[in-house]
Design an enzyme around this catalytic site. Structure first.
Site, PDB file in Angstrom:
ATOM      1  N   GLY A  13       0.597  -1.187   0.186  1.00 22.02           N
ATOM      2  CA  GLY A  13      -0.258   0.661   0.018  1.00 22.02           C
ATOM      3  C   GLY A  13       1.318   1.784   0.399  1.00 22.02           C
ATOM      4  CB  CYS A  14       0.685   4.481   1.538  1.00 22.12           C
ATOM      5  SG  CYS A  14       1.378   6.209   1.842  1.00 22.12           S
ATOM      6  CG  PHE A  15       6.253   5.066  -0.284  1.00 19.19           C
ATOM      7  CD1 PHE A  15       5.494   6.336   0.695  1.00 19.19           C
ATOM      8  CD2 PHE A  15       6.363   4.797  -1.595  1.00 19.19           C
ATOM      9  CE1 PHE A  15       5.044   7.633  -0.661  1.00 19.19           C
ATOM     10  CE2 PHE A  15       6.965   6.554  -2.230  1.00 19.19           C
ATOM     11  CZ  PHE A  15       6.141   7.584  -1.963  1.00 19.19           C
TER      12      PHE A  15
END
Length: 178
Positions: A13-15
């Site tokens: 997902g979002c880093f």
């Protein structure tokens, strides 16, 4: 370079979320946010990645000390602090750039990842959809995306999206924390 250092490249997902998780893990020396796995030439921009058209995933590169933590443990933490059963999505973040992916660096990492994914499947009702691929080119994200949670932990995204993942980490892997 320390002979015990190894690199793992993971997308969950979002880093910003995965970066925050692994910055708390004992044996992790460095975490860099970036992109990998795309199908367009040249270095992509954050805006291009967010379009979902480049094929890149938001990933982190973790440099870790194998005398402190194993690659297998890194993968177990990864697989249990994000949802590996949702295709191209983590919570409200949707698109191929948010896919669950393990980019292995060599045959040994590939074999360990195959085994960990098999073992972890038993903990989930839905099928794990985590992609397993050889690492292509890794592109480091711009400085504003590095250490995002550390620098912005009062923001709503940090409170509502990242902090629950950190709570899960602390609950499930307290013995692996710094």
């Amino acid at each position: 370079m320390n002979k015990n250092l190894q690199i793992a490249t993971l997308g969950g997902g979002c880093f910003w979320c995965t970066e925050a998780v692994f910055q708390e893990v004992r044996g992790v020396e460095k975490v860099i946010s970036g992109y990998a796995g795309g199908n367009v030439p040249g270095e992509p921009t954050y805006r291009e990645i967010c379009s979902g058209l480049t094929g890149h995933a938001e990933v982190i590169q973790i440099t870790f000390d194998t005398s402190v933590i194993s690659y297998e443990d890194i993968l177990v933490i990864f697989m249990t602090t994000h949802d590996p059963t949702t295709l191209n999505q983590q919570g409200a973040d949707r698109g191929t750039q948010y896919r669950s992916v393990v980019f292995y660096h060599d045959n040994n990492q590939q074999q360990i990842a195959i085994e960990v994914l098999k073992q972890i499947q038993g903990y989930y009702d839905d099928k794990i959809v985590t992609e397993l691929s050889a690492l292509p080119i890794f592109y480091k994200a711009t400085q504003e995306h590095q250490d995002f949670y550390k620098n912005n932990n009062g923001q709503g995204y940090c409170t509502f999206v990242i902090e629950p993942k950190l709570s899960k980490l602390r609950q499930l892997h307290a013995d692996k924390l710094k």
